[in-house]
Design a protein around this motif. Structure first.
Motif, mmCIF file in Angstrom:
data_model
loop_
_atom_site.group_PDB
_atom_site.id
_atom_site.type_symbol
_atom_site.label_atom_id
_atom_site.label_comp_id
_atom_site.label_asym_id
_atom_site.label_seq_id
_atom_site.Cartn_x
_atom_site.Cartn_y
_atom_site.Cartn_z
ATOM 1 N N MET A 9 -2.545 -64.946 25.898
ATOM 2 C CA MET A 9 -3.502 -65.174 27.172
ATOM 3 C C MET A 9 -3.506 -63.736 27.778
ATOM 4 N N GLU A 10 -2.450 -62.958 27.733
ATOM 5 C CA GLU A 10 -2.297 -61.740 28.363
ATOM 6 C C GLU A 10 -3.366 -60.580 27.652
ATOM 7 N N TYR A 11 -3.406 -60.761 26.617
ATOM 8 C CA TYR A 11 -4.542 -59.835 25.764
ATOM 9 C C TYR A 11 -5.756 -60.265 26.075
ATOM 10 N N PHE A 12 -6.178 -61.498 25.995
ATOM 11 C CA PHE A 12 -7.519 -61.936 26.393
ATOM 12 C C PHE A 12 -7.645 -61.535 27.750
ATOM 13 N N TYR A 13 -6.819 -61.752 28.800
ATOM 14 C CA TYR A 13 -6.821 -61.443 29.969
ATOM 15 C C TYR A 13 -7.398 -59.912 30.169
ATOM 16 N N ARG A 14 -6.726 -58.951 29.616
ATOM 17 C CA ARG A 14 -7.166 -57.572 29.886
ATOM 18 C C ARG A 14 -8.399 -57.296 29.272
ATOM 19 N N SER A 15 -8.758 -58.010 28.148
ATOM 20 C CA SER A 15 -10.028 -57.853 27.552
ATOM 21 C C SER A 15 -11.098 -58.293 28.545
ATOM 22 N N MET A 16 -10.898 -59.250 29.343
ATOM 23 C CA MET A 16 -11.954 -59.836 30.174
ATOM 24 C C MET A 16 -12.014 -58.936 31.223
ATOM 25 N N ARG A 17 -10.975 -58.538 32.009
ATOM 26 C CA ARG A 17 -10.796 -57.446 33.104
ATOM 27 C C ARG A 17 -11.678 -56.140 32.547
ATOM 28 N N LYS A 18 -11.458 -55.909 31.561
ATOM 29 C CA LYS A 18 -12.368 -54.528 31.085
ATOM 30 C C LYS A 18 -13.734 -54.868 30.723
ATOM 31 N N ARG A 19 -14.207 -55.975 30.239
ATOM 32 C CA ARG A 19 -15.400 -56.493 29.947
ATOM 33 C C ARG A 19 -16.360 -56.582 31.279
ATOM 34 N N HIS A 20 -15.720 -57.259 32.382
ATOM 35 C CA HIS A 20 -15.945 -57.555 33.619
ATOM 36 C C HIS A 20 -16.128 -56.639 34.733
ATOM 37 N N ASP A 21 -15.324 -55.434 34.379
ATOM 38 C CA ASP A 21 -14.710 -54.281 35.268
ATOM 39 C C ASP A 21 -14.099 -54.985 36.546
ATOM 40 N N VAL A 22 -13.189 -55.759 36.374
ATOM 41 C CA VAL A 22 -12.454 -56.442 37.495
ATOM 42 C C VAL A 22 -11.253 -55.763 37.680
ATOM 43 N N LEU A 23 -10.796 -55.181 38.791
ATOM 44 C CA LEU A 23 -9.461 -54.656 39.112
ATOM 45 C C LEU A 23 -9.168 -53.379 37.932
ATOM 46 N N MET A 24 -10.156 -52.756 37.833
ATOM 47 C CA MET A 24 -10.114 -51.674 36.951
ATOM 48 C C MET A 24 -10.616 -50.297 37.570
ATOM 49 N N ASP A 25 -9.619 -49.238 37.221
ATOM 50 C CA ASP A 25 -9.853 -47.858 37.723
ATOM 51 C C ASP A 25 -10.344 -46.738 36.753
ATOM 52 N N GLY A 26 -11.494 -47.021 36.070
ATOM 53 C CA GLY A 26 -12.041 -46.367 34.853
ATOM 54 C C GLY A 26 -11.537 -47.213 33.953
ATOM 55 N N GLY A 27 -10.766 -46.930 32.966
ATOM 56 C CA GLY A 27 -10.299 -47.518 31.869
ATOM 57 C C GLY A 27 -8.929 -48.095 31.969
ATOM 58 N N GLN A 28 -8.187 -47.805 33.208
ATOM 59 C CA GLN A 28 -6.899 -48.116 33.545
ATOM 60 C C GLN A 28 -7.025 -49.292 34.689
ATOM 61 N N PRO A 29 -5.914 -50.245 34.537
ATOM 62 C CA PRO A 29 -5.859 -51.251 35.776
ATOM 63 C C PRO A 29 -5.292 -50.525 36.992
ATOM 64 N N ARG A 30 -6.061 -51.335 38.021
ATOM 65 C CA ARG A 30 -5.758 -50.702 39.335
ATOM 66 C C ARG A 30 -4.122 -51.153 39.607
ATOM 67 N N GLY A 31 -3.752 -50.303 40.284
ATOM 68 C CA GLY A 31 -2.250 -50.598 40.499
ATOM 69 C C GLY A 31 -1.282 -50.004 39.654
ATOM 70 N N GLY A 32 -1.685 -49.419 38.636
ATOM 71 C CA GLY A 32 -0.829 -49.002 37.450
ATOM 72 C C GLY A 32 -0.411 -49.973 36.458
ATOM 73 N N ALA A 33 -0.851 -51.278 36.433
ATOM 74 C CA ALA A 33 -0.352 -52.237 35.924
ATOM 75 C C ALA A 33 -1.129 -53.403 35.477
ATOM 76 N N TRP A 34 -1.145 -54.215 34.324
ATOM 77 C CA TRP A 34 -2.091 -55.326 34.442
ATOM 78 C C TRP A 34 -1.639 -56.490 34.808
ATOM 79 N N ASN A 35 -0.254 -56.837 35.063
ATOM 80 C CA ASN A 35 0.219 -57.929 35.450
ATOM 81 C C ASN A 35 1.398 -57.794 36.484
ATOM 82 N N PHE A 36 1.464 -58.139 37.459
ATOM 83 C CA PHE A 36 2.259 -58.127 38.686
ATOM 84 C C PHE A 36 3.089 -59.269 38.749
#
Length: 525
Positions: free
Chosen positions: A158-185
């Motif tokens: 699920m974690e890899y799918f989740y990251r792909s969805m974040r990128k595809r839909h530009d949710v909680l992204m800062d350019g190509g990186q996750p906001r806050g510096g991590a994918w998962n808190f």
């Protein structure tokens, strides 16, 4: 000459007024078809409030469409003698109505239940009518997109799918990186309340039943009053406007603390900081994109921290979409999986809540009162006990689908059979979620109010969770000892002597025998 251009079939969980089914409806040439259903699983019955939720939400949509001049052919549970339709009789009723109405085409959308979708398609196939088929755009990953993502993968993480969805839909992204510096808190979202408890909690919105909902409540109480729960306790959103109000209330009052406390349990406080939006999402009263946008806007405004927002986003954009993808990728065979060969029936305290295990009694009280228990109560109290006890995973899914207001086949089956019961052998999760009473003691105050001791596996005061935990590991050692995520648990098991193991097995056998006797309807006078 036939004047009905299209008959639009709106299923009970497809109530989006702006979705593909209803967005281009022509009242002069099109009509809508809807039907109320009730289904009883083996060993029990659906929650009364589940019937109220579906039927009230459906009737509100029906009435809104009729006010717009749309003809709605509606099968109501109280329209005639006997009970409402079931999912098995619904296709036959549709075929009968299609023959009588004679539309040029029938319009349908992807269902949330594999069996129902197949039955509906099969009932239309022999008829002389065109089929207009729509993808369910409520979801952000189509069945085909998930299948493409899953292709050529040895395992579905699920974690890899989740990251792909974040990128595809530009949710909680800062350019190509996750906001806050991590994918998962998630590491920041496991706090327990401690001895002082949660303190003052923000209230949850209550939606007073209008005349339409009150009529459904009266119907359910009269005809299905012997089912679990109480129809009169119903207070959930049944319209898009109410669902939006519920979302707004969560974003303002509970999202800021949601992340930190999302795994905590406190006796008598079943709602805590949870969103309780899943019923509105799963009936398509609320758009998941709206939820994501509101949460990210709260982060932008400094009104909620990143760990809370990311945890909420992960549940909607990650887990919810992932679970649906797994369901449609693996059905119909998925429903038959039973990797641990568990065969037991559910003790009836899963239906009536009558048990002296404080954590189970508290979770069941919440479930019977609200048709809801938060995800840790589902997974690590009720689901955990069922798995340790050895309940057949499909029976557990049936129970889950009957009692939880937010359950639909696509979400319940992978969550209940797969994640909770490990019936799929690792498709959804890489290990069984097994734990002793110590976990519940750490995350809640239930053990301090219970006659059982979570540290004891044998004896009069032994915690059933702890007894069954060690017996579960002992019983499945040959099958599961090689799982790298269970190495710690099995090392601890191997420290126990054979005499200790034998005593635990005997305690577990006695426990199952006692529960079976106490909850066998034939023994009740």
């Amino acid at each position: 000459m036939n004047t009905l251009r299209r008959l639009i079939v709106v299923q009970a969980d497809q109530l989006d007024r702006n979705g593909p089914l209803l967005s281009d409806i022509d009242p002069a040439r099109d009509a809508v078809w809807m039907a109320e259903t009730v289904n009883q699983p083996a060993g029990g019955a659906p929650h009364q409030q589940r019937l109220v939720l579906y039927w009230s939400a459906m009737r509100h949509l029906r009435d809104a469409l009729r006010q717009q001049g749309v003809a709605v052919h509606y099968h109501a549970a109280d329209a005639g003698p006997g009970a409402a339709l079931t999912d098995t009789t619904l296709p036959g009723q549709l075929a009968e109505d299609l023959a009588a109405l004679g539309p040029a085409s029938v319009v349908m959308m992807e269902a949330g239940d594999w069996s129902l979708e197949q039955a509906l398609l099969e009932c239309i196939e022999p008829l002389d009518v065109a089929l207009e088929w729509h993808r369910d755009r409520h979801f952000m990953a189509s069945r085909e997109a998930f299948q493409e993502w899953a292709s050529n993968r040895k395992s579905l993480t699920m974690e890899y799918f989740y990251r792909s969805m974040r990128k595809r839909h530009d949710v909680l992204m800062d350019g190509g990186q996750p906001r806050g510096g991590a994918w998962n808190f998630d590491k920041d979202n496991r706090a327990a309340f401690g001895a002082g408890g949660p303190g003052d909690l923000p209230g949850h919105p209550v939606f007073e039943p209008d005349a339409t909902t009150q009529a459904v409540i009266a119907l359910v109480a009269e005809r299905y009053g012997h089912f679990p729960g109480r129809a009169a306790d119903f207070d959930q959103p049944v319209t898009p406007a109410q669902a939006e109000t519920a979302l707004d209330d969560f974003i303002r009052h509970r999202l800021p603390a949601f992340g930190t406390w999302q795994d905590a349990i406190w006796v008598g406080e079943p709602l805590l900081y949870h969103a309780r939006l899943s019923t509105s999402l799963n009936l398509h009263l609320l758009d998941p994109r709206r939820c994501l946008a509101r949460a990210e806007a709260a982060l932008d405004a400094g009104a909620a921290p990143i760990n809370a927002v990311e945890g909420f986003v992960r549940q909607i954009l990650g887990w919810r979409e992932f679970i649906r993808g797994v369901y449609w990728l693996r059905m119909p065979g998925y429903a038959e999986l039973n990797a641990l060969d568990h065969q037991a029936e559910l003790p009836t305290f899963f239906w009536d809540g009558q048990t002296d295990m404080a954590c189970v009694a508290d979770a069941m009280a919440a479930l019977l009162r609200h048709g809801y228990a938060h995800h840790i109560q589902r997974l690590m109290v009720l689901g955990l006990f069922a798995q340790l006890y050895g309940v057949h995973p499909y029976r557990f899914h049936e129970w889950h689908a009957a009692l939880y207001l937010d359950a639909a086949d696509w979400v319940s089956l992978p969550n209940a059979l797969g994640m909770s019961q490990f019936g799929d052998g690792g498709v959804v999760g890489t290990k069984p979620y097994c734990a002793s009473g110590a976990y519940i003691d750490r995350m809640s105050n239930a053990c301090s109010q219970c006659r059982f001791n979570p540290r004891e596996a044998v004896g009069e005061t032994a915690c059933p969770f702890t007894t069954l935990y060690w017996e579960f590991l002992d019983r499945h050692e040959a099958q599961l000892a090689g799982n790298r995520r269970l190495q710690f648990q099995f090392r601890n098991l191997q420290r126990k002597s054979e005499d200790q193991r034998a005593a635990i097995r005997a305690q577990a056998e006695s426990l199952r025998s006692r529960m079976g006797a106490e909850h066998d309807p034939a023994t009740k006078g």
